[in-house]
Design an enzyme around this catalytic site. Structure first.
Site, PDB file in Angstrom:
ATOM      1  N   VAL A 148    -138.654  39.098  10.711  1.00 49.61           N
ATOM      2  CA  VAL A 148    -140.043  39.059  10.250  1.00 49.61           C
ATOM      3  C   VAL A 148    -140.623  40.470  10.321  1.00 49.61           C
ATOM      4  O   VAL A 148    -140.564  41.120  11.360  1.00 49.61           O
ATOM      5  CB  VAL A 148    -140.895  38.089  11.107  1.00 49.61           C
ATOM      6  CG1 VAL A 148    -142.372  38.200  10.721  1.00 49.61           C
ATOM      7  CG2 VAL A 148    -140.407  36.658  10.937  1.00 49.61           C
ATOM      8  N   ALA A 168    -142.108  44.517  13.718  1.00 55.48           N
ATOM      9  CA  ALA A 168    -141.169  43.512  13.216  1.00 55.48           C
ATOM     10  C   ALA A 168    -140.500  42.827  14.402  1.00 55.48           C
ATOM     11  O   ALA A 168    -140.650  43.273  15.547  1.00 55.48           O
ATOM     12  CB  ALA A 168    -140.101  44.172  12.347  1.00 55.48           C
ATOM     13  N   LYS A 169    -139.786  41.768  14.145  1.00 59.38           N
ATOM     14  CA  LYS A 169    -138.962  41.141  15.169  1.00 59.38           C
ATOM     15  C   LYS A 169    -137.853  40.374  14.485  1.00 59.38           C
ATOM     16  O   LYS A 169    -138.038  39.892  13.355  1.00 59.38           O
ATOM     17  CB  LYS A 169    -139.808  40.168  16.005  1.00 59.38           C
ATOM     18  CG  LYS A 169    -139.209  39.875  17.368  1.00 59.38           C
ATOM     19  CD  LYS A 169    -139.477  41.010  18.337  1.00 59.38           C
ATOM     20  CE  LYS A 169    -138.917  40.756  19.708  1.00 59.38           C
ATOM     21  NZ  LYS A 169    -139.342  41.834  20.637  1.00 59.38           N
ATOM     22  N   GLY A 170    -136.714  40.271  15.155  1.00 54.03           N
ATOM     23  CA  GLY A 170    -135.611  39.499  14.621  1.00 54.03           C
ATOM     24  C   GLY A 170    -135.159  38.486  15.643  1.00 54.03           C
ATOM     25  O   GLY A 170    -135.388  38.657  16.843  1.00 54.03           O
TER      26      GLY A 170
END
Ligand code: NAD
Length: 410
Positions: free
Chosen positions: A53, A98-100
């Site tokens: 995201v 962001a982050k995953g």
């Protein structure tokens, strides 16, 4: 997940943010969800979900960790991505947020299985990554080795690109100092807060929950600065010694694959449970493990006068309110653990320049950035009569709102 949204809303109200800007900042730019099929050593196939995201990139390339965890669903990854946007802005780093995540419990998987999963996930999202587009880093259950695999997989597709991930092994493009950066950063912020309060950090009695990358380095940095670490814990339980613990000995225990609880009985060290550790009679409490641990069920029993949030969102909004009403100073996660992403920024710049810094330079710049961010946050809190948390979110949100306006989005 709701906590991050609640803190954003509060900041938006304080800043009197217009509706259009709220709408842009309140949702993510891009959300990628992918299927990650993993062939297990047994020959069986398991199919898990992966996400990346990208919340907001107005201030620069997206930046944020990747976690492998069963609860890393789209909602959680989305909330954590927005937290990164405010954190990088608060530290004034030229990044967005962001982050995953991969929705999986990797603890029962072999290293080979984790490697195959990491490569497959990287291949599935590589088109939204880039040295100037989106730069992942380690988070829960991902480490320097996982970053090395991500770098290798990305480089197979795009050519050698060391700056595509941070938190890499030092032997493979990583930066000396990065591993200790989050824990040390938290202590730099605490030191700056103590100077502001006119309190000597030397002799302050500290309890730390979680003795992993963040907690153990915070403990070492505290001892270097003359504080007394009286209690630490890990997932198996905690240890307490009122005169202070031998932190190096505990680090040695854990490095050998052990738990801090193995030290019980040595030198007058006693056992303490994780919930009880939070309520010890200490000056400073550092939650540096996982999950919300300070809630409306125990916030009135916290005896520390300062809480430094090494972990991400260890305090629920209702717990936070009780602490604030009682006059407990909470150094919020987006400030207290921002040493990690600040260290990642230094690693990224070095990779881009193909120029390496000595660790002393890394640590000096880290201390400078974190104490500066603390001072800006404290000034804002004093001017507006709000908590450090509200001030930190407001500063971050204000910077992103300005960038969004300058880009002409609103
Ligand atoms: P880690 O896995 O290295 O260490 C976690 C520690 O917490 C271990 O000692 C583990 O035994 C302990 N623990 C786990 N569950 C527990 C429980 N239920 N009760 C008590 N202890 C428990 O992780 P880390 O990298 O140190 O991260 C800790 C926190 O800090 C996380 O919330 C993470 O998101 C946050 N954080 C980490 C970084 C970083 O650079 N590592 C940066 C920003 C934020």
């Amino acid at each position: 997940v709701q906590a991050v949204a609640a803190y954003f809303d509060e900041a938006a109200r304080l800043l009197d943010l217009d509706e259009d800007t709220r709408e842009v900042l309140g949702s993510s730019y891009r959300e990628v969800a992918v299927q990650v099929p993993v062939r297990l050593d047994s020959g069986d196939l398991t199919v898990v979900r992966g996400y990346r995201v990208q919340h907001n990139g107005a201030r620069g390339p997206y930046k944020g960790g990747v976690r492998f965890h069963p609860s890393a669903d789209l909602d959680e990854v989305r909330a954590l991505a927005s937290l990164m946007t405010w954190k990088t802005a608060l530290l004034d780093l030229p990044f967005g947020g962001a982050k995953g995540g991969v929705e999986v419990d990797p603890t029962g998987m072999t290293r080979d299985e984790v490697q195959r999963m990491t490569r497959r996930y990287t291949r599935s999202i590589h088109h939204v990554l880039g040295v100037y587009r989106d730069i992942p880093a380690p988070d829960v259950n991902t480490d320097a080795q996982v970053m090395a695999w991500m770098l290798d997989e990305f480089s197979l597709l795009h050519g050698y690109s060391p700056a595509i991930v941070t938190g890499k092994p030092v032997a493979f493009g990583g930066a000396p100092g990065r591993e200790s950066a989050t824990g040390r950063g938290a202590v730099e912020v605490l030191a700056a807060l103590c100077r502001h309060l006119g309190v000597d950090l030397r002799g302050q009695r500290v309890a730390i929950q979680g003795f992993g990358q963040v907690g153990s380095w915070a403990a070492r940095a505290l001892v270097e600065k003359g504080a007394t670490v009286v209690a630490v814990s890990d997932v198996h339980g905690g240890v307490v010694r009122p005169e202070g613990l031998d932190v190096d000995a505990l680090v040695g225990l854990v490095a050998g694959g052990g738990s801090v609880v193995e030290a019980v009985g040595r030198d007058g060290i006693e056992a303490v449970g994780n919930p009880e550790l939070l309520e010890l009679d200490v000056d400073v409490l550092v939650p540096a493990a996982l999950g919300p641990v300070v809630t409306d069920a125990n916030a009135d029993r916290i005896r520390a006068r300062i809480v430094v949030e090494g972990a991400n969102h260890p305090t629920t909004p209702s717990g936070d309110k009780i602490l604030a009403d009682r006059g407990v100073i909470v150094v919020p996660d987006i400030l207290a653990n921002a040493g990690g992403v600040t260290g990642s920024y230094f690693e990224w710049t070095q990779n881009i320049q193909q120029f390496t810094w000595k660790e002393e330079r890394f640590l000096a710049e880290l201390a400078d950035r974190l104490s500066g961010a603390y001072q800006a946050t404290q000034r804002f809190a004093d001017d507006e009569g709000v908590t450090l948390r509200t001030a930190a979110f407001a500063l971050g949100v204000r910077r992103v709102a300005e960038a969004v306006r300058l880009r002409g989005y609103v």
